[in-house]
Each structure stands twice: as C-alpha cells, then as structure tokens.
Design an enzyme around this catalytic site. Structure first.
Site, PDB file in Angstrom:
ATOM      1  N   ASP A   1      39.209  65.298  75.888  1.00 30.76           N
ATOM      2  CA  ASP A   1      39.303  66.746  75.772  1.00 30.76           C
ATOM      3  C   ASP A   1      37.868  67.257  75.612  1.00 30.76           C
ATOM      4  OD1 ASP A   1      40.532  69.291  75.372  1.00 30.76           O
ATOM      5  OD2 ASP A   1      40.003  69.090  73.264  1.00 30.76           O
TER       6      ASP A   1
ATOM      7  N   THR B   1      36.485  70.242  74.440  1.00 33.00           N
ATOM      8  CA  THR B   1      36.132  70.879  73.172  1.00 33.00           C
ATOM      9  C   THR B   1      36.285  69.890  72.017  1.00 33.00           C
ATOM     10  OG1 THR B   1      36.964  72.954  74.064  1.00 33.00           O
ATOM     11  CG2 THR B   1      36.543  72.865  71.694  1.00 33.00           C
TER      12      THR B   1
ATOM     13  N   ASP C   1      41.174  66.724  69.420  1.00 35.99           N
ATOM     14  CA  ASP C   1      41.155  67.184  68.035  1.00 35.99           C
ATOM     15  C   ASP C   1      42.038  68.393  67.800  1.00 35.99           C
ATOM     16  OD1 ASP C   1      39.733  69.087  69.375  1.00 35.99           O
ATOM     17  OD2 ASP C   1      38.070  69.192  67.962  1.00 35.99           O
TER      18      ASP C   1
END
Length: 802
Positions: free
Chosen positions: A318, A320, A558
């Site tokens: 991911d 970000t 996250d």
C-alpha cells in the site's frame, strides 16, 4: 464551532452477567468500576503472544524420541561403561538448549506484544483515556473511530455515521451502518464514522474472545517445515520398530555368551536411527529468528510467518504509510470557477473541524487552514475508502446553509471535465490532489456527489520514506515481484513509484478498469506493477487472483482499507502505527513503522528454511545409514559393528556440532516448496552409500582380523570409513564454501584425528587402528563412497529437480 452529533444516549442493554447496563454519556464512575472489578466482571482474556513456560518445558522434554532415548539411556547406564551412555547426556544438553532459547524468544515476544497491544479509548467519569483491553469492565463506554477494533461485545450508545465491517466474523463484505441500540460484536472494526458502545459481554464470554486468544498465540505448528519434519519422523518411527526388533533378536543370538555386550551393541544400532536433534534445531532456529527480529522492533504474531515470508514471491504494497510516510503537507490551493480563496479557506477549516477523527489528508488541511469561523455543522459524512470522499453540511450563521464534499477529483468529477487534465498534470508530479466541491443534494442522499460544483483543488505533497527505494531494490534483486496497490489516483501513485525507481512504474493501471474475472485479473497483475484507485474489495480480489496463479503473496498496509487483503494474503504485514484492525489480523507487525525492516524478515525466514533443509539432510542421512546397517547386520547374522560411544562421536563431529553452525548461518536463497522431497532425495542416496561403504569395510575387516581383539579392530576400521563418508556428506552440504565453512569441516576432521592419535582418547572411545593394510583399505572404500556420493547427488539433481 459546535458540531451536531447524531447521538442517542437513552438506549439500554443487558450484560451477559450482572445488572442491566444503562448508557451514560459520561461512562462509568470510579466507584462503579471498582464494584465491577470486585464482582469479577472484567475483560480477563489474557493477551497471549507465546506459550507459557510450562508448555515450553513440556514440549521440549516430553517428546516421543526423548522417551525412547531415555529408556535406552537407563539401560546403558546399567549394563555398559559411561562412555556408551554419552548419547543421553547429549540429549539432556540439547533439550536444555531448546528450552533456554525458546524462553528467550518468549521474553522477546511478550515484551513486544505489550508495546504493540491495542489500547481502546474508554470514557469514565466523563473523561476519555486509553486503557489496556484487560482493564475494561462490564458496562464501560468505549469510544470508536475509523480503524478501531471492537474489543468486546456491546451495544451502540452513540453513532455518528458509524459503519462497521463484520466480514472477519460473518463473511459479509459490505459495511454495516450501526445506530444506537444495535449489537456490536468483538472482532469487527470501524471503516467510517465514529461513536461509542457499552460493553455487555467481557472476558471469555465475548463473541471473538476465544478466536482472538488462539490467533495471537506463539505457535510452532501449521508450517510446511514442521509438517514435513513431523511426516519424516512418523516414517522413521515405523522403520525403527521392525528394524530394532530384528536387531535385538539377532544380537542376542549372535552374542549369546555376552549379554551385556549384546545389549550395548543393540542400543548402538537403535540410537542413531533417531534424528533427535532435528526437532531441536528447528525450534532453536525459529526462536533465534524471533529474537533477532525482536531486536529490530518486529513483532512476529504467528511464528510460521517467518517461514512464510521466506517463500513469498510477490509483495503487495500500500503506498500510503509504506512507500510514503503518514504525514502530508498542503503545498497549494487552487480555486476553481472564480471561487473566492478566502471563503474556500473558511470552508476547509470548517470541514477539518467537522471530523473528530481526521485522516492524514484532513490533518494536513487542518494544519494549513485552522477553523476561524462560527459555522455550525448540522450533518457530517466521514471519509470511506469505498466512497473516496467525505462531506459536511453547515449553517453559516448568516442564514446560509451549504453542503460540501472533499475527496478524489476523478470520482467527484464527470468524465471529460475540463479540470481533469490540470489534475493529471499535478498527479504526474507525484502530488496528491483533493477536490473541494459544493454539493447540490443533501448529504444523506445516495447521489450526493452528482452535479457537485467544483470549487477548489487542494494540492498535497506526500513524504517519501527515505528507505523505500533501497527496500524496493532489495526485492528486485531477490527476484521478488513488488506490486503497489493503492486507493489513490493511479497517475499520482505511478509518479511516486517512479521517484523510487520501481520497475514498471511507467505503466500504471487504473483499477476501475480491471476485469472482474479472476483469471483475466491475474494476467493483468502479472504484467503490471502499479495500480491506483483500488477499492478495499478489489485489494482482496487481487490477492486471490495472484494466489490463483501459484504466487505466495505478502500484503503490507496500515489502514482499515487494507484489512481484508491482509487477512487473505499468505502473509499480512502491518505497520505499528496502523489501525487496531490491521495489527489484529497481520502475522507480522513492524513496530518501528519502517518498511525497511521487511528485508530483514525475509532474510531471517530464508536463513531458517534454507539452513534447516541443509541440516535435515545431515540428520536423515544418518537415519538412513543406521537403518541400512541394522538390516544388513540382521540379514548377515553378524555382530553389530558399533558401540553407542562410536556413533555418539561420529554424530557429534559430522552432524551435531556442524548442524548448529550451519543452522544459524546467513542464507539468502528463496525457500522452495516440497521440503520432504527435497531433503529425502539427498538423504536416501547419501545414507545408502554411507551404509554400504561402512558394511563393506566391516566385512573386509572381519576376514582380515583374527584373534581375541578382532572385533575392536573391525569396529575401528568400520568407524574410520563411516566417519570419512559422513564428513564428505558434510562437505557437500556445506557448499558453497566460505572460509568459515571450510574451517568447520577441517576442524571436525582434526578432532577425529586427535581421537585416533591421543592414547587416552583411543581407550575412552575404544578406537585403535591396527596394522596398515586395513586402515588404508577403509580410506580407499571411503574414497569410492565419496565419489559415488558426488555421482548420486548430481544424478538426483538432474532426475528429481527441486
């Protein structure tokens, strides 16, 4: 500014035990908490990150092979000199080492688990504070925000556009909108909105308590490595039983005049069949892996994850929080359609204030445009990964009412809008762009985004992780494919990946155009590396598509939008600063939030798997030649050539000591499947050659030597051949050579020569080479055996490739 909150505090629920729970906006008082603690109405499910000390000792001491060896050890202590009982002391030492290492790993894990433990926000006496889950009591009012995990069962007391994902419990993928009075199940998590709920079931009565306790335990099971070893040990046991019975009978018949010597040689034949150190070394290698990773602030929640990550050939990232750091900065504000920048700043400030739990983008806006106006928020729509936008309605104080949306421009704007090329240009620079639009419809209508009027572009700059480029380069060097899967704009994601020199960054795919068919999706995934505008459900589908093509997939993330994909991936990796939900489902948590730690985890897994495969070959070669020698002795009706002390010496020098060094050495080779087949394809020919060469020397020696001490001379010659062939097996296993591997092999050879040269060691181990002819014959047979080993293993490589 005051926010209108959709709150209902009049509902009531009934606890699993105790009196009815009354919802209070202030939560329980200190006195009420004390009463509940006294009644035992606490969330007493223990946070388990490892086996208890008792379980560790029991698992290491009470094993099948320890029981067999223990019985044989007692017998030898009764009938033979202490030299023939050395194998028992070795087992005691091995077991002690195993226990100590696993206790060290337990200490490391338990310490990290406390650091990484989720701490829900609980409201008591009107004050909200973070508490450990074990401090929650029945009736506590627990606050929730995006990404928070529901830690106990309860009933909704407050709801502000609260959306709960219960897919990990029910399998239902769509989020459930919760209202006051609705039931909350532990194990679910918040995807949007916020609120609070009252705990109605705590401890082991909570819906997911047993599942959570089991899932968080340190375990040494459910891995291909340990399953393979268990399979091997099962077959070894079945081979041992008839062979040992035949050996016992034959030795008692052959040595009918010397019962004690017959027993000693029988035990000498049975003990080496047991690959007792293999299980120990596996446990030690895993335990040391946990300790090494713990020093790097990496929490391994499920031990086989070390092994699993070693087998990974695709890592899905991911953007970000993985390639970029969590924080952002507003670099530019561009009003559109003649908008007044001062007014736009007021709107952005009010939007920031309207969300009690802002995400990273909104945090940057709040920092840049603090709220300075007395607008009243009448309704809010929290950000959702599925929607790609958030919103709020305001009463501006002068009689004006307005509704605003803030989110992805390519979602809020129609195709062909003249603003899109300008946005694409910004995205190509790796910038993140949000669109502020004035809504034409009420916030609670399904088509609120339709006909929204673009008012301004908010340009955000993401902070690249300084170690991300090196980490991506590591994976490329290790032939591990990396796929960036992000919910952000595809062009922007591609630009960020390009700044990090990621291969394939120039061909970014917009996930909205991905095919729904799994096979077709897998083909696109294999051919491309960067994907933008991916929905949470698509992330899950993409993981499944990659797995359908035989890939072992690791997923990092996250955010709450990563949870489903993390759960379905072969290995889920969460950042320590990530949401409670992601940390709960991930097998590995990077507590230091450093993506650069991931190569260490991969390297540790490869070290463990590769080295255990090496040493397993050593142990099982010994098992094969021991069984073969026993069979040949039974069939030939001759005395077994070795006493236990001889094989203890050989095992120590050619297996025990080298295995410990080899098991903990660096190893970067990617783990391969079919552990049992890969080990046995070397162990079987190696064991057959070693056993045949040894028995050949033994038969030649029986014809060469005569007299009272003939058996001792025959045993010494056979021992020399077996040692040399076993040393050659070690030399092959130690390849490719480094200085320390060559030193290790040479040291083992030197130790054996020392035993042959020092008189008291000769007497202790009952080893003395007699004459010149037979010792050199033993060396010659061993040389032929070494040549056969080389030929056999090269043939195996061609005939049965790994």
């Amino acid at each position: 500014m005051t926010q209108r909150s959709k709150i209902d505090t009049d509902g009531a629920g009934t606890a699993a035990t105790g009196p009815p729970v009354v919802h209070s906006p202030a939560g329980l008082t200190s006195a009420e908490v004390a009463e509940r603690v006294a009644r035992g109405e606490v969330n007493d499910v223990p946070v388990r990150s490892s086996r208890s000390t008792t379980e560790i000792v029991r698992a290491n001491v009470f094993t099948r092979f320890n029981a067999i060896i223990g019985v044989l050890w007692v017998i030898m202590l009764l009938v033979a000199p202490i030299q023939d009982s050395l194998f028992g002391f070795v087992i005691v030492a091995n077991t002690g080492i195993g226990i100590i290492q696993e206790l060290r790993a337990k200490k490391t894990l338990d310490g990290l688990a406390v650091i990484g433990e989720a701490k829900p926000t609980v409201r008591r006496d009107g004050v909200a504070a973070e508490l450990s889950t074990s401090e929650i009591v029945l009736g506590d009012l627990i606050e929730l925000g995006p990404g928070d995990k529901v830690v106990v069962d309860g009933e909704v007391a407050e709801a502000d556009s609260l959306e709960i994902d219960e897919s990990l419990l029910t399998g239902e993928a769509d989020p459930v909108v919760k209202k006051p009075g609705d039931r909350m199940m532990s194990g679910s998590f918040v995807v949007a909105g916020g609120g609070a709920f009252t705990a109605t079931k705590v401890g082991r009565e909570a819906y997911a308590a047993q599942l959570a306790e089991e899932a968080s335990r340190f375990t040494l099971v459910h891995s291909e490595l340990r399953t393979g070893i268990s399979t091997i040990l099962k077959y070894v046991t079945w081979m041992m039983i008839p062979t040992a019975i035949g050996l016992v009978i034959s030795q008692l018949v052959v040595k009918d005049d010397n019962f004690k010597d017959a027993v000693a040689r029988t035990v000498g034949g049975i003990v080496p069949m047991i690959p007792e150190g293999l299980v120990l070394l596996t446990s030690v290698a895993f335990a040391i892996g946990v300790i090494r990773l713990g020093r790097k602030q990496c929490l391994v929640q499920e031990l086989p994850a070390i092994e699993g990550l070693a087998r990974v050939d695709v890592v899905c990232l991911d953007k970000t929080g993985t390639l970029t750091e969590g924080g952002m900065d507003v670099t530019e504000l561009r009003p559109l359609n003649g908008g007044d920048e001062t007014y736009v700043r007021k709107v952005l400030g009010a939007l920031g204030e309207s969300d009690p739990r802002p995400n990273a983008s909104l945090h940057a806006i709040i920092d840049a445009y603090p709220d300075t106006v007395e607008w009243r928020c009448t309704e809010s729509l929290p950000f959702s990964s599925a929607r790609k936008y958030s919103g709020a309605s305001f009463s501006e104080g002068d009689g004006e009412n307005s509704t605003w949306l803030l989110g992805a421009p390519d979602v809020l704007l129609k195709a062909g809008d003249p603003t899109l090329p300008e946005i694409d240009h910004l995205n190509e620079q790796g910038l993140r762009v949000l669109l502020l639009a004035r809504a034409a419809h009420d916030l609670d209508t399904p088509d609120v985004a339709t006909d929204a009027r673009p008012t301004a572009l908010v340009v955000l700059e993401q902070r690249l992780r300084p170690d991300a480029a090196d980490t991506l380069a590591y994976f490329a060097d290790q032939n591990v494919a990396t796929k960036v899967i992000s919910g952000d704009n595809a062009v922007s994601v591609g630009a960020v990946a390009g700044k990090l020199d990621m291969p394939g960054a120039e061909n970014t795919v917009d996930a909205r155009h991905l095919p729904d068919d799994r096979e077709a999706m897998a083909k696109v995934l294999d051919e491309n590396a960067v994907f933008g505008r991916v929905t949470p459900q698509q992330k899950r589908d993409m993981v499944a598509a990659l797995q359908s093509h035989g890939h072992t997939v690791a997923m990092t993330g996250d955010g709450v939008n990563d949870v489903l994909a993390l759960k379905d991936a072969d290995i889920g990796v969460s950042m320590g600063s990530g949401s409670e939900a992601t940390r709960a489902v991930a097998q590995i948590v990077l507590l230091n939030n450093s993506f650069a730690t991931l190569p260490s985890v991969v390297a540790e897994g490869r070290r463990v798997i590769g080295n255990i495969t090496r040493v397993a070959t050593l142990f099982l070669t010994k098992t094969v030649y021991s069984v073969l020698l026993a069979v040949l002795v039974v069939c030939s009706q001759v005395e077994y050539p070795f006493l236990p002390r001889h094989l203890t010496l050989l095992s120590t020098l050619t297996i025990g000591v080298p295995a410990f060094f080899l098991a903990l050495a660096p190893n970067k080779e990617r783990a391969k499947p079919h552990f049992v087949r890969r080990v046995m394809r070397y162990a079987i020919p190696g064991g057959i050659v070693a056993g045949a060469a040894t028995f050949t020397t033994y038969l030649l020696a029986r014809h060469h030597y005569t007299g009272e001490d003939a058996l001792a001379a025959e045993t010494s010659a056979a021992t020399l051949t077996l040692f040399l062939v076993s040393l050659w097996v070690l030399a092959i296993i130690a390849r490719p050579y480094t200085w320390w591997r060559l030193t290790l092999v040479a040291a083992m050879a030197g130790a054996f020569l020392l035993v042959l040269a020092v008189p008291w060691l000769q007497d202790f181990f009952a080893l003395k080479l007699v004459g010149v002819t037979m010792p050199w014959t033993a060396v010659g047979v061993a040389a032929v055996g070494a040549a056969l080993l080389e030929l056999a293993w090269r043939w195996v490589d061609r005939r049965f490739p790994a």
